[in-house]
Enzyme design. Structure first.
Site, PDB file in Angstrom:
ATOM      1  N   SER A 229      -2.830   9.332   0.981  1.00  0.00           N
ATOM      2  CA  SER A 229      -3.101   8.620   2.227  1.00  0.00           C
ATOM      3  C   SER A 229      -3.515   9.627   3.302  1.00  0.00           C
ATOM      4  O   SER A 229      -4.528  10.292   3.148  1.00  0.00           O
ATOM      5  CB  SER A 229      -1.875   7.804   2.637  1.00  0.00           C
ATOM      6  OG  SER A 229      -2.203   6.851   3.611  1.00  0.00           O
TER       7      SER A 229
ATOM      8  N   ASP B 206      -6.300  -1.906  -1.865  1.00  0.00           N
ATOM      9  CA  ASP B 206      -5.587  -1.135  -0.854  1.00  0.00           C
ATOM     10  C   ASP B 206      -5.828  -1.716   0.541  1.00  0.00           C
ATOM     11  O   ASP B 206      -6.969  -1.902   0.950  1.00  0.00           O
ATOM     12  CB  ASP B 206      -6.050   0.326  -0.899  1.00  0.00           C
ATOM     13  CG  ASP B 206      -5.107   1.258  -0.168  1.00  0.00           C
ATOM     14  OD1 ASP B 206      -4.491   0.821   0.817  1.00  0.00           O
ATOM     15  OD2 ASP B 206      -4.993   2.419  -0.578  1.00  0.00           O
TER      16      ASP B 206
ATOM     17  N   HIS C 164      -2.251   0.046  -1.922  1.00  0.00           N
ATOM     18  CA  HIS C 164      -1.925   1.365  -1.388  1.00  0.00           C
ATOM     19  C   HIS C 164      -0.748   2.020  -2.095  1.00  0.00           C
ATOM     20  O   HIS C 164      -0.723   3.224  -2.276  1.00  0.00           O
ATOM     21  CB  HIS C 164      -1.613   1.237   0.108  1.00  0.00           C
ATOM     22  CG  HIS C 164      -1.665   2.527   0.853  1.00  0.00           C
ATOM     23  ND1 HIS C 164      -2.826   3.258   1.021  1.00  0.00           N
ATOM     24  CD2 HIS C 164      -0.704   3.232   1.484  1.00  0.00           C
ATOM     25  CE1 HIS C 164      -2.581   4.335   1.732  1.00  0.00           C
ATOM     26  NE2 HIS C 164      -1.303   4.355   2.022  1.00  0.00           N
TER      27      HIS C 164
END
Length: 723
Positions: free
Chosen positions: A576, A661, A696
């Site tokens: 991320s 995501d 995610h």
């Protein structure tokens, strides 16, 4: 945004996309023809369609902008992603045996039947059970700590059977203990449908709340619930609704709407059950509104007026609110105010004064005790204060660096503090700590199966000097019998470095697979975290963000110079915002790393931050800056990994993402990989794996997630074996 695509439709689209891409997908991959076809798969080369973007009299041309499809249905895009998966499978086929080996050794260390420590809430003790090969927990409760009259609340394994992806969140039992509410996500977009269950009858109520953030708070009448609704485009939770069981969601009353898109919205309940809190949180300011939990028609009242730059959180004890605040306190302080002075900050009184050298992190209140956690010089400590006498005692722990987490302290009249403790070499321990005597009672320690012996491993905490003279904390762990401080060990370096998120040393059964193969594992506590307090964070965001990247690079150079790792065998990983970190450092210093792994990487910083239709963009302005202002545009452009890809050699790279995501959209890493392929001048490996079912957080299920870890580790180990 058409994200509610069924798995069946997606499978059909992907199937047709595979035909368009003319990719081989033989059923019998062990056959000669399948292996031959696999060997001939080439790296996908993406078409270039120039897309001009002009702002501040500056023009950028993005040749891969076409890869964005919010509906996730475009056959050409899905075909390209499928081709990337095929190429990755072909390139890493020779590592499949190693992947399976690492997967099995990690899985074999995990206790298959593993129950959490019961935590008391109201009349029951709640816990989870993990059984055998189950991927998901079973939520249960009992009438005492020892498990008497055990009843199952929710078996997630049964619920997940019909879904490729399944996630449960926000379990909340009604005050009378008869009803259960929980949120479920079957797409991995973090948009949840709240279900209600009659516990005794084991049946679902007809009530169903769609488009929510997943959590609810019960009013004290057992029929009123509060929940947050998400914007379907930005996925921002911004409206708080009140629902009465037995009525239609369409009739729900909105009790609060967040107009400022820079704020996140949350809800919770006070420990004494008297109040419902609505949390308003942005990067640099926060606020709280309070609702009477006993009045089903009550409207929220502001705790105080919101102020730019003022961050605080509250907890309630009897007639007093305690406030963790940065008001005239860089590293926060604890204050209190009588409930009759709600809204009047001038009435706040100091409880724990401000200390510029010590960060106040969190606190817990009990009938006659205040427990507070502080961080000094990067190390957490917990102090227990008796409110009636003011007497204070501090907890002590044996490791030089560790992780402390207060949890499960749901009852105001508890006699003990529930605490979770772990370090690089200590598997997690759950303690009850007597608030008066400080006696520690071990409730559970995570059991590592196999021949694990903590005495075989050692950890260190060192400080490394950055190029501007600041000292960066680094946590290290290695196996004693394979470590030589002579610059011969492979080095695995990890960091995050954003949002003030601090990664303390913690035990990992997965990490043993690296340590047992001679790796030294390092967490670089770079600026952008709060490891050294709030100023450490402020020095690694917005117009100081570059410090995050140079700190990571400086740690790499120092660790190899000091003999902790071989300069030719350095591997780095981040996800991320940590994936942004990976992208930035390989643009700036690619020669330092043999291989990097970037998971769900936030790499197209400028384009994303200019587009407020992309989920969560507006909430990020205080973290990264708003590129609609030229000073931020220029600065962000100087480090944005996608924009800074250049003609040069890059290390071996593994990129992973999920099609669904919601935090970092799939097209960011997709575009980045395409551009890297266009510009890089080396023959090093660049592979891109897309989970077509996940978001995610990756795959759901405790064992499924291990496959991703095994993939990353085998990628690095294979590179090491070839060197």
């Amino acid at each position: 945004m058409k994200i509610a695509l069924t798995k069946t439709k997606l499978s059909l689209i992907v199937s047709s996309a595979l035909l368009i891409a003319a990719c081989s997908n033989q059923n019998n991959e062990n056959s000669y023809e399948a292996n031959k076809a696999m060997a001939n798969i080439k790296a996908p080369v993406a078409k270039k369609v120039p897309h001009e973007m002009v702002i501040h009299n500056h023009t950028r041309v993005d040749n891969y902008y076409w890869m964005r499809d919010d509906s996730r249905t475009n056959p050409e895009i899905l075909a390209h992603l499928a081709a990337e998966n095929d190429y990755t499978k072909a390139q890493l086929k020779h590592t499949e045996a190693m992947q399976e080996q690492i997967f099995q050794e990690i899985k074999d260390r995990i206790e298959k039947d593993d129950n959490s420590v019961p935590r008391k809430s109201g009349d029951f003790y709640y816990s989870t059970q993990m059984q055998g090969e189950n991927e998901y927990p079973i939520y249960v409760r009992a009438t005492d700590f020892n498990g008497s009259n055990l009843e199952v609340l929710l078996n997630v394994n049964e619920l997940a059977k019909a879904h490729d992806y399944y996630q449960v969140t926000g379990l909340r039992v009604s005050p009378n203990g008869k009803l259960l509410a929980y949120g479920e996500d079957t797409l991995s977009r973090r948009v949840y449908t709240v279900q209600f269950k009659d516990i005794a009858g084991n049946t679902l109520l007809t009530d169903k709340l769609t488009g929510t953030s997943g959590g609810i708070v019960w009013g004290n009448d057992n029929k009123t619930v509060y929940y947050i609704k998400k914007d379907p485009q930005t996925l921002l939770g911004y409206q708080v609704f009140r629902h009465t069981l037995g009525t239609s969601q369409a009739d729900d009353e909105m009790v609060y709407e967040e107009k400022n898109k820079a704020y996140y919205t949350g809800i919770s309940k006070s420990k004494d059950d008297s109040s419902i809190f609505i949390w308003h949180s942005s990067t640099e300011a926060s606020g709280v509104s309070v609702i009477d939990a006993n009045n089903a028609k009550a409207m929220p009242k502001k705790f105080i007026e919101r102020e730019e730059g003022h961050e605080y959180s509250i907890s309630k004890l009897n007639d007093w609110y305690y406030i963790n605040t940065n008001w005239q306190a860089t590293n926060f302080r604890l204050m209190k105010v009588d409930k009759n002075h709600l809204g009047d900050k001038s009435q706040w009184q100091d409880v724990i004064p401000a200390n510029d050298a010590v960060k106040l992190e969190r606190f817990e209140l009990f009938t006659d005790h205040l427990v507070y956690q502080q961080r000094e010089n990067g190390i957490s400590r917990i102090t227990i204060q008796q409110l009636s006498t003011g007497k204070e005692q501090q907890l002590s722990f044996h490791d030089t660096a560790y992780t402390l987490h207060m949890y499960g302290n749901d009852e105001i009249d508890n006699k003990a503090l529930r605490l979770y403790y772990t370090s690089f070499t200590t598997p997690g321990v759950d303690y009850d700590i007597d608030l008066t005597t400080l006696t520690k009672t071990t409730l559970k320690q995570d059991n590592v199966l196999g021949d694990f012996d903590s005495n075989n491993y050692a950890s260190e905490r060192i400080f490394v000097k950055a190029r501007d003279g600041k000292k960066i904390p680094v946590s290290l762990v290695y196996r004693k019998d394979t470590f030589k401080k002579d610059g011969t060990n492979p080095l695995y370096q990890y960091a995050y470095g954003s949002y003030g998120n601090t990664i303390d040393p913690y035990f990992s059964v997965s990490r043993l697979s690296l340590l047992d193969r001679g790796f030294v594992y390092a967490i670089a506590h770079i600026r952008g975290s709060e490891m050294l307090g709030r100023p450490w964070y402020e020095d690694g965001k917005k117009l100081t963000k570059m410090n995050t990247f140079t700190d990571f690079i400086d740690v790499t150079k120092a660790l190899t110079a000091q003999g902790y790792g071989d300069k030719d065998k350095v591997f780095a990983a981040g996800g991320s915002a940590g994936g942004l970190l990976m992208g930035a450092v390989i643009n700036m210093a690619p020669e330092l790393y043999q291989g990097i792994a970037a998971a769900v990487p936030f790499v197209d910083v400028v384009t994303t931050m200019l587009d407020e239709s992309i989920p969560l963009t507006t909430n990020e302005f205080k973290e990264w800056g708003n590129p609609k202002e030229k000073v931020y545009y220029d600065y962000m452009l100087s480090y944005s990994p996608y924009d800074q890809v250049k003609t040069q050699d890059y290390p071996n790279i593994l990129v992973t993402t999920g099609l669904h995501d919601s935090q970092v959209q799939y097209f960011e890493p997709m575009k980045w990989v395409a551009k890297l392929r266009e510009y890089k001048t080396d023959d090093n490996l660049l592979v891109f794996k897309i989970d077509m079912e996940a978001g995610h957080g990756g795959a759901s299920g405790r064992f499924k997630r291990i496959h991703n870890t095994a993939l990353q580790y085998s990628f690095f180990i294979d590179l090491l074996n070839k060197s």
